[in-house]
Scaffold this motif. Structure first.
Motif, PDB file in Angstrom:
ATOM      1  N   SER A 263       3.109  10.919  -5.046  1.00  0.00           N
ATOM      2  CA  SER A 263       3.869  12.053  -4.520  1.00  0.00           C
ATOM      3  C   SER A 263       4.479  12.876  -5.646  1.00  0.00           C
ATOM      4  O   SER A 263       4.902  12.354  -6.680  1.00  0.00           O
ATOM      5  CB  SER A 263       4.989  11.543  -3.600  1.00  0.00           C
ATOM      6  OG  SER A 263       5.871  12.579  -3.238  1.00  0.00           O
ATOM      7  N   THR A 264       4.519  14.188  -5.435  1.00  0.00           N
ATOM      8  CA  THR A 264       5.260  15.101  -6.301  1.00  0.00           C
ATOM      9  C   THR A 264       6.461  15.590  -5.515  1.00  0.00           C
ATOM     10  O   THR A 264       6.324  16.389  -4.586  1.00  0.00           O
ATOM     11  CB  THR A 264       4.402  16.312  -6.715  1.00  0.00           C
ATOM     12  OG1 THR A 264       3.236  15.851  -7.383  1.00  0.00           O
ATOM     13  CG2 THR A 264       5.190  17.232  -7.640  1.00  0.00           C
ATOM     14  N   PRO A 265       7.677  15.098  -5.844  1.00  0.00           N
ATOM     15  CA  PRO A 265       8.858  15.445  -5.049  1.00  0.00           C
ATOM     16  C   PRO A 265       9.068  16.951  -4.955  1.00  0.00           C
ATOM     17  O   PRO A 265       8.947  17.667  -5.946  1.00  0.00           O
ATOM     18  CB  PRO A 265      10.008  14.771  -5.814  1.00  0.00           C
ATOM     19  CG  PRO A 265       9.353  13.662  -6.578  1.00  0.00           C
ATOM     20  CD  PRO A 265       7.996  14.194  -6.953  1.00  0.00           C
TER      21      PRO A 265
ATOM     22  N   GLU B  78      16.917  11.767   0.745  1.00  0.00           N
ATOM     23  CA  GLU B  78      16.229  11.844   2.022  1.00  0.00           C
ATOM     24  C   GLU B  78      14.958  12.684   1.892  1.00  0.00           C
ATOM     25  O   GLU B  78      13.913  12.358   2.456  1.00  0.00           O
ATOM     26  CB  GLU B  78      17.147  12.450   3.089  1.00  0.00           C
ATOM     27  CG  GLU B  78      18.357  11.599   3.448  1.00  0.00           C
ATOM     28  CD  GLU B  78      19.479  11.703   2.433  1.00  0.00           C
ATOM     29  OE1 GLU B  78      19.368  12.538   1.493  1.00  0.00           O
ATOM     30  OE2 GLU B  78      20.459  10.948   2.557  1.00  0.00           O
ATOM     31  N   GLY B  79      15.067  13.762   1.127  1.00  0.00           N
ATOM     32  CA  GLY B  79      13.902  14.627   0.930  1.00  0.00           C
ATOM     33  C   GLY B  79      12.798  13.924   0.160  1.00  0.00           C
ATOM     34  O   GLY B  79      11.617  14.062   0.486  1.00  0.00           O
ATOM     35  N   ARG B  80      13.175  13.159  -0.862  1.00  0.00           N
ATOM     36  CA  ARG B  80      12.166  12.433  -1.636  1.00  0.00           C
ATOM     37  C   ARG B  80      11.451  11.397  -0.776  1.00  0.00           C
ATOM     38  O   ARG B  80      10.234  11.227  -0.873  1.00  0.00           O
ATOM     39  CB  ARG B  80      12.818  11.749  -2.846  1.00  0.00           C
ATOM     40  CG  ARG B  80      13.232  12.704  -3.961  1.00  0.00           C
ATOM     41  CD  ARG B  80      13.494  11.957  -5.244  1.00  0.00           C
ATOM     42  NE  ARG B  80      14.549  10.966  -5.094  1.00  0.00           N
ATOM     43  CZ  ARG B  80      15.841  11.208  -5.254  1.00  0.00           C
ATOM     44  NH1 ARG B  80      16.234  12.425  -5.557  1.00  0.00           N
ATOM     45  NH2 ARG B  80      16.741  10.243  -5.119  1.00  0.00           N
ATOM     46  N   LYS B  81      12.214  10.704   0.062  1.00  0.00           N
ATOM     47  CA  LYS B  81      11.598   9.710   0.945  1.00  0.00           C
ATOM     48  C   LYS B  81      10.621  10.376   1.907  1.00  0.00           C
ATOM     49  O   LYS B  81       9.535   9.848   2.178  1.00  0.00           O
ATOM     50  CB  LYS B  81      12.687   8.960   1.718  1.00  0.00           C
ATOM     51  CG  LYS B  81      13.472   7.961   0.876  1.00  0.00           C
ATOM     52  CD  LYS B  81      14.483   7.207   1.718  1.00  0.00           C
ATOM     53  CE  LYS B  81      15.229   6.173   0.887  1.00  0.00           C
ATOM     54  NZ  LYS B  81      16.234   5.442   1.693  1.00  0.00           N
ATOM     55  N   ALA B  82      11.008  11.539   2.416  1.00  0.00           N
ATOM     56  CA  ALA B  82      10.129  12.264   3.336  1.00  0.00           C
ATOM     57  C   ALA B  82       8.849  12.697   2.619  1.00  0.00           C
ATOM     58  O   ALA B  82       7.743  12.601   3.172  1.00  0.00           O
ATOM     59  CB  ALA B  82      10.853  13.475   3.917  1.00  0.00           C
TER      60      ALA B  82
ATOM     61  N   GLU C 147       0.833  -1.204   0.000  1.00  0.00           N
ATOM     62  CA  GLU C 147       0.000   0.000   0.000  1.00  0.00           C
ATOM     63  C   GLU C 147       0.867   1.253   0.000  1.00  0.00           C
ATOM     64  O   GLU C 147       0.585   2.219  -0.719  1.00  0.00           O
ATOM     65  CB  GLU C 147      -0.930   0.009   1.208  1.00  0.00           C
ATOM     66  CG  GLU C 147      -1.849   1.229   1.235  1.00  0.00           C
ATOM     67  CD  GLU C 147      -2.827   1.214   2.391  1.00  0.00           C
ATOM     68  OE1 GLU C 147      -3.748   2.049   2.385  1.00  0.00           O
ATOM     69  OE2 GLU C 147      -2.658   0.376   3.305  1.00  0.00           O
ATOM     70  N   TYR C 148       1.924   1.237   0.785  1.00  0.00           N
ATOM     71  CA  TYR C 148       2.834   2.386   0.810  1.00  0.00           C
ATOM     72  C   TYR C 148       3.438   2.618  -0.569  1.00  0.00           C
ATOM     73  O   TYR C 148       3.562   3.755  -1.036  1.00  0.00           O
ATOM     74  CB  TYR C 148       3.944   2.148   1.834  1.00  0.00           C
ATOM     75  CG  TYR C 148       5.047   3.172   1.785  1.00  0.00           C
ATOM     76  CD1 TYR C 148       4.841   4.464   2.274  1.00  0.00           C
ATOM     77  CD2 TYR C 148       6.290   2.876   1.229  1.00  0.00           C
ATOM     78  CE1 TYR C 148       5.841   5.418   2.216  1.00  0.00           C
ATOM     79  CE2 TYR C 148       7.288   3.821   1.167  1.00  0.00           C
ATOM     80  CZ  TYR C 148       7.060   5.090   1.663  1.00  0.00           C
ATOM     81  OH  TYR C 148       8.050   6.024   1.592  1.00  0.00           O
ATOM     82  N   GLY C 149       3.808   1.509  -1.255  1.00  0.00           N
ATOM     83  CA  GLY C 149       4.390   1.635  -2.585  1.00  0.00           C
ATOM     84  C   GLY C 149       3.443   2.297  -3.571  1.00  0.00           C
ATOM     85  O   GLY C 149       3.866   3.088  -4.416  1.00  0.00           O
TER      86      GLY C 149
ATOM     87  N   ALA D 248       1.875   9.340   1.523  1.00  0.00           N
ATOM     88  CA  ALA D 248       1.192   8.117   1.954  1.00  0.00           C
ATOM     89  C   ALA D 248       0.302   8.382   3.172  1.00  0.00           C
ATOM     90  O   ALA D 248      -0.822   7.877   3.261  1.00  0.00           O
ATOM     91  CB  ALA D 248       2.215   7.031   2.264  1.00  0.00           C
ATOM     92  N   ILE D 249       0.801   9.198   4.098  1.00  0.00           N
ATOM     93  CA  ILE D 249       0.020   9.533   5.294  1.00  0.00           C
ATOM     94  C   ILE D 249      -1.208  10.354   4.904  1.00  0.00           C
ATOM     95  O   ILE D 249      -2.328  10.104   5.362  1.00  0.00           O
ATOM     96  CB  ILE D 249       0.886  10.301   6.304  1.00  0.00           C
ATOM     97  CG1 ILE D 249       1.995   9.383   6.855  1.00  0.00           C
ATOM     98  CG2 ILE D 249       0.039  10.846   7.439  1.00  0.00           C
ATOM     99  CD1 ILE D 249       3.030  10.112   7.680  1.00  0.00           C
TER     100      ILE D 249
END
Length: 279
Positions: free
Chosen positions: A11-13, A19-23, A3-5, A29-30
């Motif tokens: 997301s729009t980076p 690290e920023g993209r992951k955040a 589901e997270y994937g 997702a949240i």
């Protein structure tokens, strides 16, 4: 994890760092889960469960397969993938929540006129700007290419006839192009040649830009003329004003839900669960 994937691909980076993209992806997702829960609360979504999502996907694909066999009209793909169905379901949920937001706001002509006046800059027509563009594709000798353009820029600001110096160059020729930026082509320029658009809009007639990079080339532009075109009439942008108001109302509600969400993140699984309570 699955589901997270799916959610993170919405997301729009906002940053180029890993690290920023992951955040950004985790935050998306949240936010998706928060809106799903709100959709359930408002009766727009039957369930926020991922297991139920898969059941609904299988049911929809079965319906489409039967419709195809019966040669019935099918809107959209003949079969949804996990990703396309997830994105489609979220888009429908978002649109439904926006329609609900519109029902709770003042959309009278007076309110729309006021919103238009507050945001006049957004409805200003792109000036018509006539440009001369000098362009040198960056080769393996990038340092040498930059020096050539720097020399050209120095001649330009000193008032030299640049066409003569360009034609006299012994290496790959520097291209000289006449261009024009208008309201009609600004969207394409913003999408594909943002650097040219930004530099051109800073210039007054008779001014040269500094050297910058655009489409793998060193570029310098000269503003030949600039014609201010004024502001779009309210009647022509009324629908746009309405959509912006609805988007703002929806975003405000979304922000409130996100701020009130109680989030637990399982970092090992890169998944997220979120619930929220009214404050």
């Amino acid at each position: 994890m699955e589901e997270y994937g799916l959610a993170r691909r919405l997301s729009t980076p906002q940053t180029g760092s890993q690290e920023g993209r992951k955040a950004d992806e985790l935050e998306t997702a949240i936010q998706v889960k928060v809106l799903q829960l709100e959709g359930v609360k408002q009766g727009l979504l039957a369930s926020a469960s991922f297991a139920d999502f898969h059941a609904q996907l299988d049911k929809e694909n079965e319906r489409r397969a039967q419709a195809a066999e019966q040669k019935a009209v099918i809107y959209g793909p003949k079969r949804f993938s996990d990703q396309t169905f997830y994105a489609d379901e979220f888009a429908q949920l978002e649109n439904g929540l926006k329609r609900m937001a519109a029902q709770t706001m003042d959309t009278s002509e007076e309110a729309l006129q006021l919103a238009y006046q507050r945001d006049l800059a957004a409805y200003t027509i792109q000036p018509t700007i006539r440009l001369k563009v000098w362009k040198l594709p960056i080769s393996s000798e990038a340092g040498s290419d930059l020096k050539r353009m720097q020399a050209l820029h120095k001649e330009a600001v000193s008032g030299a006839k640049l066409e003569v110096s360009v034609n006299a160059a012994e290496a790959a020729p520097i291209q000289v192009i006449d261009e024009m930026i208008t309201e009609e082509n600004k969207r394409s320029l913003l999408k594909y040649r943002e650097a040219v658009f930004e530099q051109a809009n800073r210039l007054h007639p008779g001014e040269y830009s500094p050297i910058f990079v655009d489409q793998s080339s060193y570029v310098m532009v000269y503003c030949d003329s600039r014609l201010e075109e004024g502001v779009k009439a309210f009647a022509k942008v009324r629908d746009e004003v309405y959509r912006k108001l609805v988007d703002q109302k929806f975003q405000s509600h979304w922000d409130q839900l996100r701020a009130a969400a109680d989030v637990q993140v399982n970092a090992a699984e890169l998944g997220s669960q979120a619930t929220f309570t009214e404050r």
